[in-house]
Scaffold this motif. Structure first.
Motif, PDB file in Angstrom:
ATOM      1  N   ILE A  67       0.830  -1.209   0.000  1.00  0.00           N
ATOM      2  CA  ILE A  67       0.000   0.000   0.000  1.00  0.00           C
ATOM      3  C   ILE A  67       0.863   1.258   0.000  1.00  0.00           C
ATOM      4  O   ILE A  67       0.568   2.227  -0.702  1.00  0.00           O
ATOM      5  N   ALA A  68       1.964   1.239   0.772  1.00  0.00           N
ATOM      6  CA  ALA A  68       2.729   2.456   1.028  1.00  0.00           C
ATOM      7  C   ALA A  68       4.104   2.494   0.390  1.00  0.00           C
ATOM      8  O   ALA A  68       4.822   3.489   0.548  1.00  0.00           O
ATOM      9  N   GLY A  69       4.496   1.439  -0.332  1.00  0.00           N
ATOM     10  CA  GLY A  69       5.758   1.483  -1.063  1.00  0.00           C
ATOM     11  C   GLY A  69       5.645   2.439  -2.245  1.00  0.00           C
ATOM     12  O   GLY A  69       4.552   2.821  -2.674  1.00  0.00           O
ATOM     13  N   THR A  70       6.776   2.844  -2.800  1.00  0.00           N
ATOM     14  CA  THR A  70       6.781   3.815  -3.898  1.00  0.00           C
ATOM     15  C   THR A  70       5.951   3.354  -5.086  1.00  0.00           C
ATOM     16  O   THR A  70       5.111   4.109  -5.606  1.00  0.00           O
ATOM     17  N   ALA A  71       6.181   2.130  -5.561  1.00  0.00           N
ATOM     18  CA  ALA A  71       5.472   1.648  -6.757  1.00  0.00           C
ATOM     19  C   ALA A  71       3.952   1.605  -6.555  1.00  0.00           C
ATOM     20  O   ALA A  71       3.203   2.070  -7.431  1.00  0.00           O
ATOM     21  N   PRO A  72       3.446   1.064  -5.446  1.00  0.00           N
ATOM     22  CA  PRO A  72       1.994   1.073  -5.234  1.00  0.00           C
ATOM     23  C   PRO A  72       1.411   2.479  -5.153  1.00  0.00           C
ATOM     24  O   PRO A  72       0.306   2.718  -5.643  1.00  0.00           O
ATOM     25  N   ILE A  73       2.142   3.406  -4.538  1.00  0.00           N
ATOM     26  CA  ILE A  73       1.654   4.784  -4.470  1.00  0.00           C
ATOM     27  C   ILE A  73       1.548   5.378  -5.866  1.00  0.00           C
ATOM     28  O   ILE A  73       0.544   6.017  -6.222  1.00  0.00           O
ATOM     29  N   VAL A  74       2.586   5.193  -6.681  1.00  0.00           N
ATOM     30  CA  VAL A  74       2.562   5.714  -8.055  1.00  0.00           C
ATOM     31  C   VAL A  74       1.398   5.125  -8.836  1.00  0.00           C
ATOM     32  O   VAL A  74       0.652   5.841  -9.520  1.00  0.00           O
ATOM     33  N   ALA A  75       1.214   3.805  -8.724  1.00  0.00           N
ATOM     34  CA  ALA A  75       0.126   3.141  -9.450  1.00  0.00           C
ATOM     35  C   ALA A  75      -1.230   3.683  -9.002  1.00  0.00           C
ATOM     36  O   ALA A  75      -2.127   3.923  -9.834  1.00  0.00           O
ATOM     37  N   ALA A  76      -1.393   3.900  -7.701  1.00  0.00           N
ATOM     38  CA  ALA A  76      -2.671   4.383  -7.180  1.00  0.00           C
ATOM     39  C   ALA A  76      -2.940   5.822  -7.596  1.00  0.00           C
ATOM     40  O   ALA A  76      -4.079   6.189  -7.933  1.00  0.00           O
ATOM     41  N   VAL A  77      -1.904   6.679  -7.593  1.00  0.00           N
ATOM     42  CA  VAL A  77      -2.091   8.070  -8.021  1.00  0.00           C
ATOM     43  C   VAL A  77      -2.380   8.126  -9.514  1.00  0.00           C
ATOM     44  O   VAL A  77      -3.216   8.926  -9.963  1.00  0.00           O
ATOM     45  N   ARG A  78      -1.711   7.291 -10.302  1.00  0.00           N
ATOM     46  CA  ARG A  78      -2.004   7.234 -11.737  1.00  0.00           C
ATOM     47  C   ARG A  78      -3.465   6.868 -11.971  1.00  0.00           C
ATOM     48  O   ARG A  78      -4.153   7.492 -12.790  1.00  0.00           O
ATOM     49  N   ALA A  79      -3.935   5.854 -11.245  1.00  0.00           N
ATOM     50  CA  ALA A  79      -5.322   5.419 -11.405  1.00  0.00           C
ATOM     51  C   ALA A  79      -6.293   6.501 -10.945  1.00  0.00           C
ATOM     52  O   ALA A  79      -7.347   6.727 -11.561  1.00  0.00           O
ATOM     53  N   ALA A  80      -5.942   7.194  -9.865  1.00  0.00           N
ATOM     54  CA  ALA A  80      -6.834   8.207  -9.308  1.00  0.00           C
ATOM     55  C   ALA A  80      -6.921   9.455 -10.180  1.00  0.00           C
ATOM     56  O   ALA A  80      -7.966  10.118 -10.227  1.00  0.00           O
ATOM     57  N   THR A  81      -5.826   9.770 -10.873  1.00  0.00           N
ATOM     58  CA  THR A  81      -5.790  10.991 -11.680  1.00  0.00           C
ATOM     59  C   THR A  81      -6.011  10.737 -13.163  1.00  0.00           C
ATOM     60  O   THR A  81      -6.259  11.680 -13.922  1.00  0.00           O
ATOM     61  N   GLY A  82      -5.873   9.463 -13.571  1.00  0.00           N
ATOM     62  CA  GLY A  82      -6.008   9.143 -14.985  1.00  0.00           C
ATOM     63  C   GLY A  82      -4.773   9.480 -15.804  1.00  0.00           C
ATOM     64  O   GLY A  82      -4.794   9.422 -17.035  1.00  0.00           O
ATOM     65  N   ASP A  83      -3.677   9.805 -15.135  1.00  0.00           N
ATOM     66  CA  ASP A  83      -2.421  10.136 -15.830  1.00  0.00           C
ATOM     67  C   ASP A  83      -1.440   8.988 -15.664  1.00  0.00           C
ATOM     68  O   ASP A  83      -0.810   8.831 -14.616  1.00  0.00           O
ATOM     69  N   ALA A  84      -1.310   8.177 -16.708  1.00  0.00           N
ATOM     70  CA  ALA A  84      -0.462   6.983 -16.638  1.00  0.00           C
ATOM     71  C   ALA A  84       1.024   7.292 -16.748  1.00  0.00           C
ATOM     72  O   ALA A  84       1.855   6.388 -16.635  1.00  0.00           O
ATOM     73  N   SER A  85       1.375   8.556 -16.975  1.00  0.00           N
ATOM     74  CA  SER A  85       2.783   8.911 -17.151  1.00  0.00           C
ATOM     75  C   SER A  85       3.440   9.407 -15.868  1.00  0.00           C
ATOM     76  O   SER A  85       4.640   9.683 -15.851  1.00  0.00           O
ATOM     77  N   LEU A  86       2.668   9.517 -14.790  1.00  0.00           N
ATOM     78  CA  LEU A  86       3.201  10.086 -13.552  1.00  0.00           C
ATOM     79  C   LEU A  86       4.342   9.250 -12.978  1.00  0.00           C
ATOM     80  O   LEU A  86       4.272   8.028 -12.905  1.00  0.00           O
ATOM     81  N   THR A  87       5.402   9.932 -12.547  1.00  0.00           N
ATOM     82  CA  THR A  87       6.473   9.324 -11.765  1.00  0.00           C
ATOM     83  C   THR A  87       6.184   9.597 -10.286  1.00  0.00           C
ATOM     84  O   THR A  87       5.237  10.318  -9.950  1.00  0.00           O
ATOM     85  N   ILE A  88       7.014   9.070  -9.392  1.00  0.00           N
ATOM     86  CA  ILE A  88       6.802   9.341  -7.971  1.00  0.00           C
ATOM     87  C   ILE A  88       6.969  10.827  -7.683  1.00  0.00           C
ATOM     88  O   ILE A  88       6.199  11.420  -6.913  1.00  0.00           O
TER      89      ILE A  88
END
Length: 388
Positions: free
Chosen positions: A262-283
């Motif tokens: 839930i709180a590792g870098t990769a899961p956070i990035v994946a969740a923010v991408r899904a929440a914002t609809g921006d698949a290009s987001l980095t951490i």
């Protein structure tokens, strides 16, 4: 190769006290350690003769009006140098330190492969470059500490499993020793950083404390009764794999609902991408979006903070440390303000009784500090007691 220098528990006790708490007089060492004055003098003598300790000019008396002034013992920090390297999945970060684990020179080297052979080859080149910075480093650097994420058996020098490197059962100490000609210690990166805090940082003077790291993974190092807890199988303090999210999400360890999932870098990035609809987001971009006030992104970080807080509370309830140091790489802690409030709230609500009063200390650390931790393990190994 350079053998260990200590053979008795008394020698290890005296040297460690001067190293971590010095300058300190023999009288004070005896008072703090419970050793007799004669035992302290005997234990210190070989280190003085070998040039690791020296006596400073007398500054105080053993008691008011009694005896001659006492001469404090201190470390000769440049008597020995140590190399330390933090190994990530795409980079090596190396340092040369003195006996107090103070970094004197540092260097980075990008990795083009994560194969053990390729990493060891790059490692040998990096260490050679670091040692060539000063003739003294080449002459008086005999130990190399390596810090690797994952399941590490320090006694065997074996990386049992490193998920970020994709390694299983890699005899890293042997391979690195053959490549560099140095004595090599290999330790889990979080435990390495814990040793540095125990001997030279915020853990000095605490018989028990916990170090929680936030970043690509969520790690935890433990010190109990003045000893780093390694676990009977080399695994201890893995709060990143405490289940706090029910059956979801799936974790790389094979479990479900882990803090790290839930709180590792990769899961956070994946969740923010899904929440914002921006698949290009980095951490970095995800952090920026949340800092800009995006509600969905901020909720992702709040959920991460909730998971971390629950993990820390579970550890505090079981372990009861005097203090908890929260740290991590610069990138991970750049987001700390986004989940700090939720970490504290969830920790306080879940911690039992007085465990909720445990002090949380925020201490950002660069990767050079993780490399310093690897060197600290080498220092500890060189000067540890060989008595069982």
């Amino acid at each position: 190769m350079h053998p260990r220098l200590t053979t008795t528990r008394a020698e290890a006790t005296v040297f460690t006290m001067v190293l971590t708490q010095g300058p300190v007089t023999r009288v004070e060492i005896a008072r703090r350690s419970g050793l007799s004055s004669a035992a302290v003098t005997k234990a210190a003598r070989p280190f003085i003769e070998a040039g690791y300790l020296e006596e400073l000019e007398a500054t105080e008396r053993t008691a008011p009006g009694a005896g001659r002034p006492a001469s404090p013992l201190t470390i000769r920090a440049n008597r020995e140098f140590f190399a330390g390297v933090k190994i990530t999945d795409d980079e090596l970060i190396g340092v040369i330190t003195d006996l107090r684990a103070q970094p004197l020179v540092s260097a980075h080297r990008r990795l083009t492969t994560t194969s053990p052979e390729g990493v060891v080859e790059a490692l040998a080149e990096l260490v050679a470059d670091l040692r060539s910075d000063d003739p003294a480093y080449d002459e008086r650097c005999h130990w190399l500490g390596l810090a690797v994420s994952g399941d590490v058996d320090k006694a065997l020098g074996l990386v049992r499993y490193s998920p970020f490197l994709g390694w299983r059962k890699v005899p890293l100490a042997r391979l690195a020793g053959e490549a560099t000609g140095l004595n090599v210690t290999v330790e889990n990166d979080v435990r390495s950083l814990t040793v540095a805090e125990q001997w030279f940082g915020d853990g000095v003077g605490a018989s028990s404390f916990a170090l929680v790291t936030v970043g690509a993974g969520i790690g935890c190092g433990l010190v109990a009764n003045d000893r780093v807890v390694a676990g009977s199988h080399g695994v201890a303090g893995e709060i990143g794999h405490i289940p706090v999210g029910g059956e979801e999400p799936e974790c790389h360890c094979g479990g479900r609902g882990c803090v790290e999932a839930i709180a590792g870098t990769a899961p956070i990035v994946a969740a923010v991408r899904a929440a914002t609809g921006d698949a290009s987001l980095t951490i970095d971009a995800a952090i920026d979006v949340a800092h800009a006030g995006n509600t969905a992104a901020r909720e992702v970080f709040a959920r991460a903070g909730h998971a971390i807080g629950l993990g820390i509370a579970a550890m505090a309830n079981l372990f009861g440390p005097e203090r908890i140091i929260v740290t991590g790489d610069v990138q991970g802690l750049a987001a700390y303000d986004l989940f700090e409030e939720q970490i504290n709230r969830s920790f306080t609500s879940q911690a039992f009784g007085a465990a909720a009063d445990c002090r949380l200390l925020l201490r950002p650390r660069t990767f050079e500090q993780w490399a310093r931790g690897a060197a600290a393990v080498a220092i500890q190994t060189l000067f540890s007691s060989q008595e069982r």
